[in-house]
Design a protein around this motif. Sequence first.
Motif, PDB file in Angstrom:
ATOM      1  N   ILE A  64       0.862  -1.183   0.000  1.00  0.00           N
ATOM      2  CA  ILE A  64       0.000   0.000   0.000  1.00  0.00           C
ATOM      3  C   ILE A  64       0.899   1.233   0.000  1.00  0.00           C
ATOM      4  N   SER A  65       0.608   2.161  -0.898  1.00  0.00           N
ATOM      5  CA  SER A  65       1.374   3.408  -0.974  1.00  0.00           C
ATOM      6  C   SER A  65       0.436   4.582  -0.743  1.00  0.00           C
ATOM      7  N   PHE A  66       0.941   5.579  -0.046  1.00  0.00           N
ATOM      8  CA  PHE A  66       0.171   6.777   0.291  1.00  0.00           C
ATOM      9  C   PHE A  66       0.775   7.972  -0.449  1.00  0.00           C
ATOM     10  N   GLU A  67       0.011   8.523  -1.389  1.00  0.00           N
ATOM     11  CA  GLU A  67       0.526   9.639  -2.185  1.00  0.00           C
ATOM     12  C   GLU A  67       0.395  10.952  -1.414  1.00  0.00           C
ATOM     13  N   LYS A  68       1.140  11.942  -1.868  1.00  0.00           N
ATOM     14  CA  LYS A  68       1.120  13.241  -1.189  1.00  0.00           C
ATOM     15  C   LYS A  68      -0.179  14.007  -1.447  1.00  0.00           C
ATOM     16  N   ASN A  69      -0.937  13.587  -2.483  1.00  0.00           N
ATOM     17  CA  ASN A  69      -2.206  14.259  -2.776  1.00  0.00           C
ATOM     18  C   ASN A  69      -3.393  13.654  -2.035  1.00  0.00           C
ATOM     19  N   GLY A  70      -3.103  12.753  -1.081  1.00  0.00           N
ATOM     20  CA  GLY A  70      -4.177  12.171  -0.274  1.00  0.00           C
ATOM     21  C   GLY A  70      -4.779  10.907  -0.849  1.00  0.00           C
ATOM     22  N   LYS A  71      -4.191  10.392  -1.924  1.00  0.00           N
ATOM     23  CA  LYS A  71      -4.686   9.144  -2.511  1.00  0.00           C
ATOM     24  C   LYS A  71      -3.817   7.973  -2.059  1.00  0.00           C
ATOM     25  N   TYR A  72      -4.403   6.777  -2.112  1.00  0.00           N
ATOM     26  CA  TYR A  72      -3.638   5.577  -1.797  1.00  0.00           C
ATOM     27  C   TYR A  72      -3.824   4.562  -2.912  1.00  0.00           C
ATOM     28  N   ASP A  73      -2.897   3.617  -3.010  1.00  0.00           N
ATOM     29  CA  ASP A  73      -2.948   2.558  -4.020  1.00  0.00           C
ATOM     30  C   ASP A  73      -2.505   1.267  -3.336  1.00  0.00           C
ATOM     31  N   ALA A  74      -3.419   0.296  -3.233  1.00  0.00           N
ATOM     32  CA  ALA A  74      -3.106  -0.971  -2.561  1.00  0.00           C
ATOM     33  C   ALA A  74      -3.122  -2.114  -3.574  1.00  0.00           C
ATOM     34  N   ARG A  75      -2.177  -3.037  -3.426  1.00  0.00           N
ATOM     35  CA  ARG A  75      -2.091  -4.205  -4.298  1.00  0.00           C
ATOM     36  C   ARG A  75      -2.101  -5.476  -3.461  1.00  0.00           C
ATOM     37  N   ASN A  76      -3.014  -6.379  -3.803  1.00  0.00           N
ATOM     38  CA  ASN A  76      -3.119  -7.686  -3.145  1.00  0.00           C
ATOM     39  C   ASN A  76      -3.325  -7.575  -1.637  1.00  0.00           C
ATOM     40  N   SER A  82      -6.617  -5.203  -6.388  1.00  0.00           N
ATOM     41  CA  SER A  82      -6.306  -3.779  -6.509  1.00  0.00           C
ATOM     42  C   SER A  82      -7.340  -2.965  -5.752  1.00  0.00           C
ATOM     43  N   LEU A  83      -6.864  -1.923  -5.104  1.00  0.00           N
ATOM     44  CA  LEU A  83      -7.748  -1.061  -4.336  1.00  0.00           C
ATOM     45  C   LEU A  83      -7.170   0.348  -4.359  1.00  0.00           C
ATOM     46  N   LYS A  84      -7.980   1.320  -4.793  1.00  0.00           N
ATOM     47  CA  LYS A  84      -7.530   2.699  -4.874  1.00  0.00           C
ATOM     48  C   LYS A  84      -8.578   3.620  -4.276  1.00  0.00           C
ATOM     49  N   GLY A  85      -8.146   4.807  -3.888  1.00  0.00           N
ATOM     50  CA  GLY A  85      -9.087   5.783  -3.357  1.00  0.00           C
ATOM     51  C   GLY A  85      -8.360   6.858  -2.577  1.00  0.00           C
ATOM     52  N   PHE A  86      -9.066   7.441  -1.610  1.00  0.00           N
ATOM     53  CA  PHE A  86      -8.501   8.490  -0.765  1.00  0.00           C
ATOM     54  C   PHE A  86      -8.317   7.963   0.656  1.00  0.00           C
ATOM     55  N   PHE A  87      -7.337   8.509   1.347  1.00  0.00           N
ATOM     56  CA  PHE A  87      -7.143   8.114   2.736  1.00  0.00           C
ATOM     57  C   PHE A  87      -7.192   9.357   3.631  1.00  0.00           C
ATOM     58  N   ILE A  88      -7.694   9.136   4.835  1.00  0.00           N
ATOM     59  CA  ILE A  88      -7.746  10.183   5.852  1.00  0.00           C
ATOM     60  C   ILE A  88      -7.089   9.633   7.101  1.00  0.00           C
ATOM     61  N   GLU A  89      -6.150  10.380   7.661  1.00  0.00           N
ATOM     62  CA  GLU A  89      -5.488   9.949   8.884  1.00  0.00           C
ATOM     63  C   GLU A  89      -5.625  11.002   9.971  1.00  0.00           C
ATOM     64  N   THR A  90      -5.892  10.536  11.160  1.00  0.00           N
ATOM     65  CA  THR A  90      -5.899  11.397  12.342  1.00  0.00           C
ATOM     66  C   THR A  90      -4.816  10.871  13.276  1.00  0.00           C
ATOM     67  N   ASN A  91      -4.797  11.366  14.480  1.00  0.00           N
ATOM     68  CA  ASN A  91      -3.816  10.868  15.439  1.00  0.00           C
ATOM     69  C   ASN A  91      -4.056   9.412  15.812  1.00  0.00           C
ATOM     70  N   HIS A  92      -5.299   8.961  15.629  1.00  0.00           N
ATOM     71  CA  HIS A  92      -5.645   7.625  16.112  1.00  0.00           C
ATOM     72  C   HIS A  92      -6.154   6.685  15.029  1.00  0.00           C
ATOM     73  N   THR A  93      -6.660   7.187  13.909  1.00  0.00           N
ATOM     74  CA  THR A  93      -7.300   6.322  12.923  1.00  0.00           C
ATOM     75  C   THR A  93      -6.797   6.583  11.506  1.00  0.00           C
ATOM     76  N   LEU A  94      -6.966   5.551  10.666  1.00  0.00           N
ATOM     77  CA  LEU A  94      -6.677   5.620   9.237  1.00  0.00           C
ATOM     78  C   LEU A  94      -7.902   5.101   8.506  1.00  0.00           C
ATOM     79  N   VAL A  95      -8.450   5.913   7.609  1.00  0.00           N
ATOM     80  CA  VAL A  95      -9.655   5.540   6.856  1.00  0.00           C
ATOM     81  C   VAL A  95      -9.300   5.443   5.379  1.00  0.00           C
ATOM     82  N   LEU A  96      -9.653   4.315   4.743  1.00  0.00           N
ATOM     83  CA  LEU A  96      -9.449   4.122   3.310  1.00  0.00           C
ATOM     84  C   LEU A  96     -10.804   4.180   2.617  1.00  0.00           C
TER      85      LEU A  96
END
Length: 275
Positions: A64-76, A82-96
């Motif tokens: 899984i890679s996290f781009e600087k524009n807030g997108k992620y790209d996951a493989r297997n 394949s799984l792509k989309g946006f990610f949101i991170e806080t101090n405690h959680t990560l949302v894909l």
Amino acid sequence: MKTTKYLFFLSLIGLLFFCNGYVWATSLSTLKGTKWYLERMTEQDTSVSSKITSKLFKQGAQQISFEKNGKYDARNLLGLDSLKGFFIETNHTLVLSNEAGNAYYWVFEFQNKTSDSLTVQFVNYSAKPSIINLTFKPMTKQLEEIVLMQNNQPKYADFKGDWEWNFDGKKVLIQLNQVGKEVLGTHCYGVDCQYNYSLSGTVEADTATLQVKDRNTLEILGVAKLIRLSDGTLSWRLDKNEKGKIVTVEKIQLNQPKSTINNKEKTKTDNPKKM
């Protein structure tokens, strides 16, 4: 006394610099611009873990890679190709989220987040509820090259060689040559191979589908299925035409002749691998 205080003061400053440097080197404030591979997964229900990780669970394969524009790209990842989309991170959680950004796939809780290790946790509700811990490690260029090489390797079995079967006085001999996915060969049986046929077809994964033709008229007489088994033998199943009907001949198991196996072992001995 002054000298001792001076040295103590310098030591204290050095210690502070060391601690600050260590924290700066290991802490990770954001995942943006980072790339990881799944190193380990632990779960209360190990049967579910094995199902999820059975697909390409090799070192570096689940990424899984996290781009600087807030997108992620996951493989297997977790069994998905394949799984792509946006990610949101806080101090405690990560949302894909999905690619549209209007729905989420997973919500993880951070357990550990440094520059050399990332551990997240989530609750799996697909079977019975259970907590899953995922530990990621940074993806390196060397590991990416290894994964690329593994992905470029042929994803089909090797059927090349001589194969035979003996049962109740009947002898089956199959000789196969394989180039890539294409297979050509011959099939004969009976005393001194009085019945001869040609074989041709292709391989998908561990199965070769071969047309069985009369060597003189080239008429298609049937279709053979060869399956490469983990013990080094072949499973042979033949569907043949008889007056317009397909008759399935019972599955048999083909073994390589001992002479062929001995020749292979001799070749390995004569040409040892260089260390």
